[in-house]
Design a protein around this motif. Structure first.
Motif, short mmCIF file in Angstrom:
data_model
loop_
_atom_site.label_atom_id
_atom_site.label_comp_id
_atom_site.label_asym_id
_atom_site.label_seq_id
_atom_site.Cartn_x
_atom_site.Cartn_y
_atom_site.Cartn_z
N CYS A 215 0.84 -1.20 0.00
CA CYS A 215 0.00 0.00 0.00
C CYS A 215 0.87 1.25 0.00
CB CYS A 215 -0.93 0.00 1.21
SG CYS A 215 -2.12 -1.35 1.20
N ARG A 216 1.93 1.20 0.78
CA ARG A 216 2.82 2.36 0.85
C ARG A 216 3.44 2.65 -0.50
NH1 ARG A 216 5.18 3.04 6.64
NH2 ARG A 216 6.49 4.51 5.55
N ALA A 217 3.79 1.57 -1.19
CA ALA A 217 4.41 1.74 -2.51
C ALA A 217 3.42 2.41 -3.47
CB ALA A 217 4.87 0.39 -3.05
N VAL A 218 2.17 1.98 -3.41
CA VAL A 218 1.16 2.55 -4.32
C VAL A 218 0.93 4.03 -4.05
CG1 VAL A 218 -1.29 2.50 -4.96
CG2 VAL A 218 -0.02 0.35 -4.73
N VAL A 219 0.78 4.39 -2.77
CA VAL A 219 0.39 5.78 -2.48
C VAL A 219 1.54 6.76 -2.66
CG1 VAL A 219 -1.44 5.05 -0.91
CG2 VAL A 219 0.79 5.66 0.02
N ARG A 220 2.74 6.25 -2.77
CA ARG A 220 3.87 7.16 -2.97
C ARG A 220 3.65 8.03 -4.21
NH1 ARG A 220 8.30 3.43 -2.24
NH2 ARG A 220 7.50 3.26 -0.12
N GLU A 221 2.96 7.46 -5.19
CA GLU A 221 2.73 8.18 -6.45
C GLU A 221 1.41 8.96 -6.45
OE1 GLU A 221 5.10 7.62 -8.95
OE2 GLU A 221 6.11 6.56 -7.31
N ALA A 222 0.64 8.82 -5.38
CA ALA A 222 -0.72 9.38 -5.38
C ALA A 222 -0.70 10.91 -5.38
CB ALA A 222 -1.47 8.86 -4.15
N PRO A 223 -1.78 11.53 -5.89
CA PRO A 223 -1.88 12.99 -5.79
C PRO A 223 -1.90 13.41 -4.32
CG PRO A 223 -3.96 12.01 -6.52
CD PRO A 223 -2.95 10.93 -6.55
N ARG A 224 -1.32 14.57 -4.05
CA ARG A 224 -1.21 15.02 -2.65
C ARG A 224 -2.36 15.93 -2.28
NH1 ARG A 224 4.35 17.27 -1.08
NH2 ARG A 224 3.29 19.16 -1.79
N LEU A 225 -2.93 15.66 -1.12
CA LEU A 225 -4.03 16.50 -0.64
C LEU A 225 -3.60 17.95 -0.48
CD1 LEU A 225 -6.78 17.04 0.43
CD2 LEU A 225 -6.29 15.68 2.43
N LEU A 226 -2.32 18.13 -0.08
CA LEU A 226 -1.80 19.49 0.11
C LEU A 226 -1.93 20.33 -1.15
CD1 LEU A 226 1.53 19.63 2.16
CD2 LEU A 226 -0.72 20.62 2.68
#
Ligand code: ZN
Ligand code: ZN
Length: 446
Positions: A215-226
């Motif tokens: 999961c950590r690997a996947v979200v590393r690329e995710a758009p940032r809420l900031l």
């Protein structure tokens, strides 16, 4: 079973409870410095207080609450956290109509979560928490961080780093949530069952802080809420950070920091201890501007933190920052020999205690040697020996435990003398030494 506490629930025995008290005294003192009063809420609340605020999709609500029906069929829950009860009390007592912000702390009462016990994490655990309701001012966000920083520094945990994020609010988060779902949908297979299941459906933000490696690997690329905050959230976060900079507080942005509960909005933070190779979050918190509303009240901003005391004590212990166990805190120990002496001893003991001297006596009719050993174990600095010969002459022997130096003091003066010697140890030391070597100063002759 009869001689074992329930799993994940601990006894705190007298030697250990002194350490708790030291931490709690510091917490109370620091809270007073910042203008926070103590609140005590019940250990159980109506279950809805938590399901409506902490969030249906959270582990706490899904798996960890101790929930039961009382005899009238009402659903009650042993509180798993401290913020929702404070918001409930704020509404119940009309505190939203009083002076704002409403600033409180809680301490000493237990929280309950049915999770797997591990070091510093228990099913019954204790938190020090601080809440401030009624204003959106980012200076209050800074105050909360300062307060916890101050508290931890006073305990000796000086190497601290604050991790910060903003998770937006109901204006900007829904759109981001959709963006995040769009990003995750083609990658669902790589996520853990919890993330691809109810988290994806109900609160995909939680996937951002999932600890599972894939999961950590996947979200590393995710758009940032900031990068997707609305103007108000962005401005609030910017001002808040500028305050921290002005105050010289070290912080770091951490876009994976989302905190577990649904009620958080805007600012979220963790305080991490970084001393001596350690790297542990000791405290977490954030803003919860929608929480009071979720309980049926008016829109009310709020911010706070909760700090697990078991974790904190463990960290303090590992860093060697806890004072050694110090018995029950007895200062003077009365050793009585014989029945007559014993009767005198109880009066003497009473006199000492009423004069503010923590004192104890032997209750087992032991030999003098054994009583002195008990005095030592109790941590007493002075032993008062009452024997029948001494009593006949109206005297008590006062013995300094550290080196065995001793002298005789008139029974009528012994309470005052002991109190004085304990108060001014340095003076007392020379006094006793002089007397022991046979040159009394004469003020206390029988
Ligand atoms: Zn996951
Ligand atoms: Zn926003």
């Amino acid at each position: 079973m009869l001689t074992t506490a329930p799993r994940g629930m601990n006894d705190v025995l007298p030697g250990e409870s002194r350490r708790w008290q030291a931490v709690e005294e510091t917490a109370r003192r620091v809270c007073r410095l910042y203008g926070y009063g103590e609140i005590r809420t019940p250990v159980v609340e109506h279950t809805e207080v938590f399901t409506r605020t902490v969030g249906e999709a959270t582990d706490v609500v899904q798996k960890e609450m101790y929930t039961f029906q009382d005899k009238a069929g009402r659903w009650l829950t042993l509180r798993p956290e401290g913020t929702a009860p404070v918001a409930r009390a704020y509404l119940q007592h009309g505190l939203d109509k009083g002076p704002q912000p409403f600033k409180v702390f809680y301490l000493g009462a237990p929280m309950f979560r049915h999770e797997r016990p591990q070091a510093g994490r228990y099913r019954q655990h204790y938190q020090f928490g601080v809440e401030a309701l009624g204003t959106l001012d980012p200076a209050l966000d800074a105050e909360i961080i300062l307060l916890v920083h101050h508290f931890l520094s006073e305990l000796g945990l000086g190497s601290l780093r604050v991790h910060l994020n903003s998770i937006g609010d109901e204006r900007c988060r829904p759109a981001y949530r959709e963006k995040l779902r769009d990003f995750l949908r083609p990658r669902l297979e790589e996520l853990c069952p919890d993330c691809r299941g109810h988290r994806f459906e109900k609160n995909p933000l939680r996937i951002l802080d999932c600890k599972v490696r894939t999961c950590r690997a996947v979200v590393r690329e995710a758009p940032r809420l900031l990068d997707h905050l609305c103007d108000e959230c962005r401005e609030h976060f910017r001002t808040f950070q500028s305050y921290l900079k002005d105050l010289g507080l070290e912080f770091r942005l951490d876009t994976s920091l989302v905190r577990g509960f649904d009620y958080y909005t805007k600012t979220v933070f963790e305080v991490v201890y970084t001393g001596l190779g350690a790297q542990s979050a000791v405290c977490g918190g954030g803003r919860y501007d929608g929480l009071v509303e979720a309980l049926g009240g008016p829109a009310t901003p709020g911010i706070g933190f909760g700090l697990g005391l078991e974790r904190l004590l463990l960290t303090l212990e590992r860093q060697g920052l806890l004072a050694a166990e110090a018995g029950a805190g007895v200062e003077a120990y009365v050793c009585a020999l014989g029945a007559l002496a014993r009767r005198q001893a109880l009066g003497l003991l009473d006199g000492l205690r009423r004069a503010g001297v923590a004192a104890d006596v032997d209750y087992l009719g032991r030999s003098l040697k054994a009583q002195l050993r008990a005095a030592d174990r109790a941590g007493a600095r002075l032993a008062l020996i009452v024997g029948e010969d001494e009593l006949a002459r109206g005297l008590v022997t006062v013995r300094r435990m550290a080196d065995g130096a001793q002298d005789q003091v008139a029974l009528a003066q012994v309470v005052a003398t002991v109190a004085r010697r304990l108060a001014g140890q340095a003076d007392a030391a020379s006094e006793v030494a002089t007397r022991a070597s046979g040159s009394p100063r004469g003020e206390e002759k029988p």
